[in-house]
Design an enzyme around this catalytic site. Structure first.
Site: not given
Ligand code: TXE
Length: 499
Positions: A306, A403, A197
């Site tokens: 990250c 972050e 996904k």
């Molecule tokens: O992340 P989410 P977001 C950090 C970065 C950013 C913050 C928020 O600080 O500002 O996270 O980003 C899926 N069950 N990183 O809100 O929610 C979602 O659809 C299953 C660090 O976008 O974690 C997407 O595909 N899946 C980072 C993925 O999770 C779920 C990279 C990431 O979204 C879900 C990105 C659920 N309940 C953001 N809820 C890194 N580690 O590199 C969301 N998703």
């Protein structure tokens, strides 16, 4: 298209013009839901594609397809050398379609076309070929055992690595193609099936990779892709009873949420979460190397990395010099659309994320932080944030502890290395860090004292397929990459034979 931007390939325009569906059992099919998600171009805020917002029923179909393919043995029981050959062909197809995929990535994510070409395509190719090679290196051990009963019996034991089953891959929006392949490739190399996904805001390149998987010869049902929200589609996928393993990259909050639900079924889990990564600059560091390395380490992909360096602690004798050099470098960065190869800072991935980064800066400003900003947005409708330097922010500012994931860098004067270490380690995160010094003794003495899964000396953010990557503390669990990567996608079976 504006002057100076790369012209779009006809294949990109054709792809964008399609009616998109879900990739299940080797082909596209419509969603059972009428809900859709719009993909926007971050450079100008214009819609570029519409994808299904998959329902729980769609997710179930994708997982059942992956499960049927897994138990049939069509992939898992195929000779490792054949799987390797098909995965290498898959990498060749990415290479052949490299420019098309790089352009799609820039269009949906906002990043520079240079970064899309070099990292999303170029580095991903390295990872794909490395991981394809692991397919033929899976092995167990033979074990001498001392089982005493019945008297006189002899035993020989050995271990086998077997694919864990259906993998759910949840991909974020910062490097959609590369991180997507970090989930697909080890899963398929190990013999698993996958349902992937992508993030709802950046699904396009992985959608194209789904078709190329079939073209490469990956059997139907082994690679499935669903597009949808995190709360419905992502949640239905990670809590599906037939999913044996979750590989998640994203925020710490969502990672914890998924981990809590995975506990109910003890689903195998790898979490690569956020970081608030420090760099420690000692007084004997080479200032030129520091500026070059940490400008790249902090502003690559607008800081949406990250592993990015975002807190720099500098020993007092070098602080004023570096503050002046960073200010000059940041003010010299050009801001523009990702399709303009000369633009060094591009739009952030979404309007919501732009607002989140701006809120961190507004909060810091209200608390009296000293903020130096570079060039501003070239297009008011794009999701731009000016590159910014914060001098000596308070340790308790939201911006210092969380972050931010944007083009924001803080520089802090410290009296000595002990203060630098204490402040660098004072974080819930522990993904990466760097140490800048020309002293071998300092490098060897200090790297073990830094709480991070990766520590660079005199560089930052440079990762490699052969170097394990993952976090200490709340930056995650498990390690990606390296020769042991497939362990996380396999179960170890002990076989004990009496003879
Ligand atoms: O992340 P989410 P977001 C950090 C970065 C950013 C913050 C928020 O600080 O500002 O996270 O980003 C899926 N069950 N990183 O809100 O929610 C979602 O659809 C299953 C660090 O976008 O974690 C997407 O595909 N899946 C980072 C993925 O999770 C779920 C990279 C990431 O979204 C879900 C990105 C659920 N309940 C953001 N809820 C890194 N580690 O590199 C969301 N998703």
């Amino acid at each position: 298209m504006t002057a100076g931007t790369v012209p779009l390939l006809a294949s990109v325009q054709r792809f964008l013009g399609r009616q998109h569906g879900l990739y299940i059992n080797g082909g596209w099919r419509p969603s059972t839901s009428s809900q859709t998600l719009t993909v926007f171009n971050p450079a100008n805020g214009q819609p570029i594609a519409v994808t299904p917002d998959a329902s729980a029923e769609d997710v179930d179909q994708a997982v059942q397809s992956a499960h049927r393919a897994f138990v049939s043995g069509v992939w898992a029981r195929r000779a490792p050398a054949e799987r390797e050959r098909i995965l290498l062909r898959y990498a060749d197809l990415l290479e052949q379609h490299g420019e098309e995929l790089a352009q799609l990535e820039t269009l949906e994510q906002g990043k520079s076309i240079n970064i899309a070409r070099a990292f999303e395509v170029g580095s991903t190719l390295n990872w794909m070929r490395y991981t394809a090679g692991l397919t033929t290196k899976i092995c167990g051990r033979t074990l001498d055992v001392s089982i005493p009963v019945p008297e006189g019996a002899r035993y020989t034991a050995y271990t086998r690595k077997e694919p864990v089953g259906v993998v759910a891959g949840i991909v974020p929006w910062n490097f959609p193609l590369m991180i997507g392949m970090w989930k697909v490739m080890p899963a398929l190399a190990a013999g698993c099936s996958i349902v992937i996904k992508p993030s709802e805001i950046t699904p396009l390149t992985l959608m194209r990779m789904a078709e190329l998987a079939t073209e490469a010869g990956i059997p139907d049902g082994v690679f499935n892709l669903i597009t949808g929200s995190g709360s419905v589609c992502g949640s239905a996928l990670t809590s599906h009873p037939r999913v044996a393993k979750i590989s998640f990259t994203g925020s710490t909050a969502t990672g914890k949420h998924i981990a809590r639900s995975a506990v109910d079924r003890l689903t195998r889990l790898s979490l690569e979460l956020g970081g608030k990564n420090p760099a420690i600059v000692l007084a004997d560091a080479d200032p030129q190397q520091v500026i070059e390395g940490l400008m790249m380490g902090s502003f690559l992909n607008q800081g949406q990395v990250c592993a990015a360096s975002s807190r720099i602690y500098v020993e007092a004798p070098l602080f004023d010099r570096l503050a002046a050099d960073f200010e000059q470098a940041i003010k010299g960065l050009s801001v523009g659309p990702g399709l303009d190869p000369s633009a060094q800072i591009n739009a952030l991935a979404s309007g919501a994320h732009q607002q989140s980064v701006q809120a961190y800066l507004a909060d810091a400003r209200e608390q009296g932080a000293q903020i130096i900003s570079g060039a501003s947005a070239p297009d008011a409708n794009g999701y731009y944030v000016s590159p910014s330097l914060i001098l000596n922010p308070d340790d308790n500012l939201r911006l210092t502890r969380s972050e931010v994931f944007g083009p924001v860098l803080s520089l802090t004067r410290v009296a000595d290395v002990e203060e630098a270490l204490a402040r660098a380690n004072d974080s819930d995160y522990g993904l990466t860090a760097s140490l800048w010094t020309t002293s071998l003794k300092s490098a060897m003495d200090l790297t073990p004292r830094i709480e991070a899964g990766t520590v660079w000396v005199n560089s930052h953010t440079l990762i490699d397929a052969n170097m394990p990557f993952g976090g200490f503390k709340q930056s995650g669990t498990g390690r990606d990459f390296g020769v042991d990567w497939l362990d996380a996608f396999t179960e170890t079976k002990s076989v004990c034979i009496r003879h």
